[in-house]
Motif scaffolding. Structure first.
Motif, short mmCIF file in Angstrom:
data_model
loop_
_atom_site.label_atom_id
_atom_site.label_comp_id
_atom_site.label_asym_id
_atom_site.label_seq_id
_atom_site.Cartn_x
_atom_site.Cartn_y
_atom_site.Cartn_z
N ASN A 112 66.54 -50.84 -61.48
CA ASN A 112 66.33 -49.80 -60.47
C ASN A 112 65.75 -50.41 -59.18
OD1 ASN A 112 63.47 -50.13 -60.85
ND2 ASN A 112 63.61 -48.80 -62.65
N LEU A 113 65.53 -49.55 -58.20
CA LEU A 113 65.03 -50.00 -56.90
C LEU A 113 63.65 -50.64 -57.01
CD1 LEU A 113 65.44 -50.29 -53.87
CD2 LEU A 113 64.61 -47.93 -53.60
N ASP A 114 62.80 -50.14 -57.88
CA ASP A 114 61.47 -50.75 -58.05
C ASP A 114 61.60 -52.21 -58.52
OD1 ASP A 114 60.08 -48.53 -57.19
OD2 ASP A 114 59.79 -47.73 -59.21
N ASP A 115 62.55 -52.48 -59.40
CA ASP A 115 62.80 -53.85 -59.85
C ASP A 115 63.28 -54.72 -58.69
OD1 ASP A 115 62.13 -53.09 -62.44
OD2 ASP A 115 64.22 -52.89 -63.09
N ILE A 116 64.17 -54.17 -57.88
CA ILE A 116 64.68 -54.89 -56.70
C ILE A 116 63.51 -55.21 -55.76
CG2 ILE A 116 66.11 -54.69 -54.61
CD1 ILE A 116 67.93 -54.93 -57.00
N LYS A 117 62.66 -54.23 -55.51
CA LYS A 117 61.51 -54.44 -54.61
C LYS A 117 60.58 -55.53 -55.17
CE LYS A 117 61.44 -49.98 -52.30
NZ LYS A 117 60.69 -48.76 -52.03
N LEU A 118 60.35 -55.51 -56.47
CA LEU A 118 59.51 -56.54 -57.09
C LEU A 118 60.13 -57.92 -56.90
CD1 LEU A 118 57.07 -57.42 -58.82
CD2 LEU A 118 58.49 -56.93 -60.85
N LEU A 119 61.41 -58.04 -57.14
CA LEU A 119 62.11 -59.32 -56.97
C LEU A 119 62.03 -59.78 -55.52
CD1 LEU A 119 64.01 -61.61 -57.91
CD2 LEU A 119 65.92 -60.06 -57.47
N VAL A 120 62.40 -58.91 -54.59
CA VAL A 120 62.43 -59.27 -53.17
C VAL A 120 61.03 -59.61 -52.66
CG1 VAL A 120 62.86 -58.32 -50.85
CG2 VAL A 120 64.56 -58.01 -52.67
N ASP A 121 60.05 -58.77 -52.97
CA ASP A 121 58.68 -59.01 -52.49
C ASP A 121 58.11 -60.31 -53.04
OD1 ASP A 121 58.82 -56.63 -51.06
OD2 ASP A 121 57.56 -55.50 -52.47
N THR A 122 58.32 -60.54 -54.33
CA THR A 122 57.80 -61.76 -54.96
C THR A 122 58.50 -62.99 -54.38
OG1 THR A 122 57.38 -60.50 -56.99
CG2 THR A 122 57.34 -62.90 -57.17
N PHE A 123 59.80 -62.91 -54.26
CA PHE A 123 60.58 -64.03 -53.72
C PHE A 123 60.14 -64.37 -52.30
CE2 PHE A 123 64.35 -65.18 -51.11
CZ PHE A 123 64.53 -66.47 -51.59
N TYR A 124 60.11 -63.38 -51.41
CA TYR A 124 59.78 -63.68 -50.01
C TYR A 124 58.31 -64.02 -49.82
CZ TYR A 124 64.45 -62.87 -48.35
OH TYR A 124 65.80 -62.98 -48.12
N SER A 125 57.45 -63.55 -50.68
CA SER A 125 56.05 -63.97 -50.64
C SER A 125 55.95 -65.48 -50.89
CB SER A 125 55.24 -63.19 -51.67
OG SER A 125 53.93 -63.69 -51.75
N THR A 126 56.72 -65.95 -51.85
CA THR A 126 56.77 -67.39 -52.15
C THR A 126 57.43 -68.16 -51.01
OG1 THR A 126 56.90 -66.88 -54.51
CG2 THR A 126 57.51 -69.11 -53.85
N VAL A 127 58.52 -67.62 -50.48
CA VAL A 127 59.22 -68.28 -49.37
C VAL A 127 58.28 -68.45 -48.17
CG1 VAL A 127 61.00 -67.90 -47.59
CG2 VAL A 127 61.57 -67.62 -50.02
N GLN A 128 57.55 -67.41 -47.84
CA GLN A 128 56.66 -67.46 -46.66
C GLN A 128 55.63 -68.58 -46.77
OE1 GLN A 128 55.14 -63.64 -45.11
NE2 GLN A 128 56.62 -62.68 -46.49
N LYS A 129 55.20 -68.89 -47.99
CA LYS A 129 54.17 -69.91 -48.20
C LYS A 129 54.77 -71.29 -48.45
CE LYS A 129 51.64 -66.47 -50.67
NZ LYS A 129 51.82 -66.09 -52.03
#
Length: 132
Positions: free
Chosen positions: A9-26
């Motif tokens: 679902n969308l919550d899973d997508i948000k978790l994936l995207v947020d976690t991924f880009y949080s790592t990318v930013q750092k």
């Protein structure tokens, strides 16, 4: 120990995207490129990514547009796409398990390879025709 589940679902997508880009930013290698390009536009970028992945993985058609053009002029090479893919795969594997998660990694790999190819193509074309 938590049992991993698939992306459903969308919550899973948000978790994936947020976690991924949080790592990318750092990330010291690709983080500066993303942070320079996106600047203060992270909330808008993340929202766009939610819709993109929701459309690709859940067949909820919430994204429209062409994902390549914003990437065309980025100062990136194959190593940057390899690092992006490494982070994406690791993030997905840490959060999810199942056919949709596998599809996410497959689609990300294809996209990274295509973007890299197209960026190289346009760079080479510009070198051969510097006045166009």
């Amino acid at each position: 120990m938590t049992t991993l589940t698939d992306i459903t679902n969308l919550d899973d997508i948000k978790l994936l995207v947020d976690t991924f880009y949080s790592t990318v930013q750092k990330d010291t290698f690709i983080g500066p490129i993303f942070n320079e390009k996106i600047g203060n536009g992270w909330p808008e970028h993340l929202e766009k990514m939610y819709h993109f992945w929701q459309t690709i993985l859940l067949e909820v058609h919430s994204y429209s547009g062409s994902p390549f053009p914003p990437h065309k002029q980025l100062p990136v090479a194959k190593e940057h796409f390899e690092r992006w893919m490494e982070i994406f795969t690791e993030t997905t594997d840490n959060l999810f398990l199942g056919p949709v998660a596998d599809e996410a990694k497959f689609r990300a790999k294809n996209m990274a390879e295509m973007f890299n190819y197209k960026i190289e193509y346009f760079r080479n074309a510009a070198k051969q025709n510097p006045h166009q």
